[in-house]
Every structure is written in C-alpha cells, then in structure tokens.
Design a protein around this motif. Sequence first.
Motif, PDB file in Angstrom:
ATOM      1  N   THR A 290       0.820  -1.212   0.000  1.00 37.66           N
ATOM      2  CA  THR A 290       0.000   0.000   0.000  1.00 37.66           C
ATOM      3  C   THR A 290       0.855   1.263   0.000  1.00 37.66           C
ATOM      4  O   THR A 290       2.050   1.209   0.310  1.00 37.66           O
ATOM      5  CB  THR A 290      -0.920  -0.017   1.231  1.00 37.66           C
ATOM      6  N   PRO A 291       0.262   2.416  -0.342  1.00 34.87           N
ATOM      7  CA  PRO A 291       1.048   3.656  -0.434  1.00 34.87           C
ATOM      8  C   PRO A 291       1.789   4.000   0.860  1.00 34.87           C
ATOM      9  O   PRO A 291       2.946   4.405   0.827  1.00 34.87           O
ATOM     10  CB  PRO A 291      -0.004   4.716  -0.769  1.00 34.87           C
ATOM     11  N   THR A 292       1.116   3.842   1.993  1.00 33.24           N
ATOM     12  CA  THR A 292       1.772   4.090   3.283  1.00 33.24           C
ATOM     13  C   THR A 292       1.681   2.825   4.132  1.00 33.24           C
ATOM     14  O   THR A 292       0.751   2.041   3.998  1.00 33.24           O
ATOM     15  CB  THR A 292       1.097   5.250   4.042  1.00 33.24           C
ATOM     16  N   SER A 293       2.665   2.644   4.966  1.00 30.79           N
ATOM     17  CA  SER A 293       2.735   1.466   5.852  1.00 30.79           C
ATOM     18  C   SER A 293       2.522   0.150   5.112  1.00 30.79           C
ATOM     19  O   SER A 293       1.618  -0.626   5.439  1.00 30.79           O
ATOM     20  CB  SER A 293       1.702   1.588   6.981  1.00 30.79           C
ATOM     21  N   PRO A 294       3.349  -0.144   4.104  1.00 26.68           N
ATOM     22  CA  PRO A 294       3.194  -1.425   3.395  1.00 26.68           C
ATOM     23  C   PRO A 294       3.385  -2.599   4.354  1.00 26.68           C
ATOM     24  O   PRO A 294       4.220  -2.556   5.253  1.00 26.68           O
ATOM     25  CB  PRO A 294       4.303  -1.371   2.341  1.00 26.68           C
ATOM     26  N   LYS A 295       2.583  -3.653   4.143  1.00 25.24           N
ATOM     27  CA  LYS A 295       2.599  -4.836   5.027  1.00 25.24           C
ATOM     28  C   LYS A 295       3.648  -5.830   4.512  1.00 25.24           C
ATOM     29  O   LYS A 295       3.319  -6.943   4.058  1.00 25.24           O
ATOM     30  CB  LYS A 295       1.212  -5.463   5.071  1.00 25.24           C
ATOM     31  N   CYS A 296       4.896  -5.435   4.594  1.00 27.78           N
ATOM     32  CA  CYS A 296       5.979  -6.215   3.978  1.00 27.78           C
ATOM     33  C   CYS A 296       6.080  -7.637   4.524  1.00 27.78           C
ATOM     34  O   CYS A 296       6.410  -8.569   3.788  1.00 27.78           O
ATOM     35  CB  CYS A 296       7.313  -5.494   4.161  1.00 27.78           C
ATOM     36  N   LEU A 297       5.768  -7.837   5.821  1.00 29.27           N
ATOM     37  CA  LEU A 297       5.903  -9.174   6.408  1.00 29.27           C
ATOM     38  C   LEU A 297       4.862 -10.142   5.868  1.00 29.27           C
ATOM     39  O   LEU A 297       5.005 -11.356   6.001  1.00 29.27           O
ATOM     40  CB  LEU A 297       5.824  -9.082   7.933  1.00 29.27           C
ATOM     41  N   LEU A 298       3.802  -9.616   5.257  1.00 24.05           N
ATOM     42  CA  LEU A 298       2.777 -10.471   4.648  1.00 24.05           C
ATOM     43  C   LEU A 298       2.984 -10.653   3.153  1.00 24.05           C
ATOM     44  O   LEU A 298       2.225 -11.369   2.494  1.00 24.05           O
ATOM     45  CB  LEU A 298       1.383  -9.874   4.891  1.00 24.05           C
TER      46      LEU A 298
END
Length: 351
Positions: free
Chosen positions: A195-203
Amino acid sequence: MKYQYKKEFRHHLVEWFNNEKRDLPWRHTSDPYKIWVSEVMLQQTRVDTVIPYYNRFLEKYPTIQDLAYAPQEELLKMWEGLGYYSRARNLQAGVKEVVERYNSIVPDNRHDISKLKGVGPYTAGAILSIAYQKAEHAVDGNVMRVLSRVLHIEEDIALPKTRKVFEEAVEMLIDEQYPGDFNQALMDLGSMICTPTSPKCLLCPVRDYCTAFNEGNADQLPIKSKKVKTKKVKFNVFVAVDQEGRYLVEKRPSTGLLADMWQFPMIEINENGISDETFQQNYNVEILEYEDKELLRFKHIFSHLTWEMECMQVQVLQKMELPDDVVFLTIEQIKTLPMPVPMLKILNVLN
C-alpha cells in the motif's frame, strides 16, 4: 532483481494470487466485453463501489450489442453516481466500433484494441491478458508502486514518460503461461499489501525478491512529485420552484465536464458576490420569494477542481420562454434523469 530469480518471483506471486484473490464478479468470466466494462468502471473508483454498478450494468446490457445502441441518457442514468462520466460515453463509442468494425468481437491484439475510443495502454493490456491470456503489460498505479519497490525504480511516477519504464519491467517479468493472473496479482498486491503508506511487507509473498524491503526503504518509494493545487470555484445553486411546484433544471453542454448530465441552475459567484440578477436574466425568470437561503452548503471535489456549493430554494415566475435545454419538471420526472453526485445530494434534501 537478478535474472535467475524471475521464475521464483512469478511463481510466488501467482500462487499467492490464486490463494488470496478477492471474489469479484468480473473474475468469473473470460468475456472480453465484460472485463472491459469492469476495467473502465474501476478507473478512479473503489472496488466496493463498482461491484453493484457492474452487476446492474451487465443485467441491463448483457451483450456488447445491447450497450452499443443504448440511448445515451439511459446509459448515463445507469452510470449515475460513479463519476467521470466521459468513461461511459467513451466505453459506448468503443463498443459501437467493435460491433460495426469487428463483427462484435473485441480485438485480441494491442494494435487494434488500442485504436478503440477510450482504450488506453492499461485497459488494452488488462483485456488482452485477462480475457485472451496474451502476455501484455497492464500498468496502473498499483503496479508502478509494487515494481518501484521490488526493482528499486526511482524515476518519478507522476511523469508520463516513466510509464514506459514500468511497461518494460512487466514485459521482463510477466508469466507467459498465466499473464492474466500475473497482472491481476500485481494489482491486488498493490491494493492489499504493498500500500502507499505502511506497506505490510511481512505479509508480502515476494518480499524475498524486493530490493526496497531488503534495503529497508520501501516506504520511501515510489518517487512522485506533488500535483498542482486544485482550482476552487464557488457557486450559488438555485433550487427554483414555480407556482405549480415544479423545479427548474437544465441539461449541461454535450462536451466538457459532466457533459449531457442534468443539474439545478448554477451561477458562479464573482468578486461582487451578486448571482441573483444573473440567474434571473439567464433563465428568464423572476424570483418572487426566498424560501430557504441556506438549503444546503457543501463542497464537491473533482480530480482537478473543487466546487463550493451554496444552495438556496426560491419561488420563481417564468417571464419569457425558457432557454434551450432548460425545463420545469416534477421531482418524479427529475429522478429519471442522469444527474451528477452534487445534484443528487440536493435532490435527496428535497425528497
């Protein structure tokens, strides 16, 4: 991303999509016409908003021929509330070309499909890859965001020339066996995870191949220059009622913003702040009484423009013949006309 990891990247991305993809009505068809409709509706519009419109639209126009020859006012009424109404007009024009030039069969190659009215590079690629399983790029904002992070692309995505960089990137990475799933996976990944802010990289199913994740700066990409501030225009909206209880409405011009939609009369408020006289002169009416000087006050924001609306209800007398495309109608008659969202807000207050 190193060349040898492309296969693994594709595999994990498509596998994630097949396990996690949202159950959306346009994913239950390979009909290029229906996929075309969905892609046009999804431009600038949230998925949850589009679903009921898509279902109603295809119930009304189940085949490409049904849409091609539908009355435009009926079409705009079906589109009412979705906004960006030029999309509907362009879709119909493109569909009509397919019926008349291609025997009702949507072209299966980028050269021909790109010639159709309203079909840009993204829409062409989406239809070709999803409906025809052609290995064609379909680059939207979500795709640019994902790939700017995965490949650490630092070009400004607000510049039109940058799109070519991402189109070439998709051509390098695309899964030629499952191109539709691959393109949709990139789109879903961008809307759900990256997502544009706070990407959920661990998922993220492809974080192991993401340069920005490995360098710890995913939240700094993509690079995007700021837009120019939107213009603000103030209007007085006259909800004018005649002595028979009918309301004055007008049809907008057939070109430009909200073309062919219907509205209550709008007068731009100039530096003098005087709009009553202009309203009476422009519409050949006389204001007899101000019933509600503050019927409604709100803002409506377009992509490039903000309307600041001050609505008042007035009793009027028709003095001369009304101008072209201006009529007095009952509320029930007005409800059958295509009206843009700001006018629907006013109409709801009157009910």
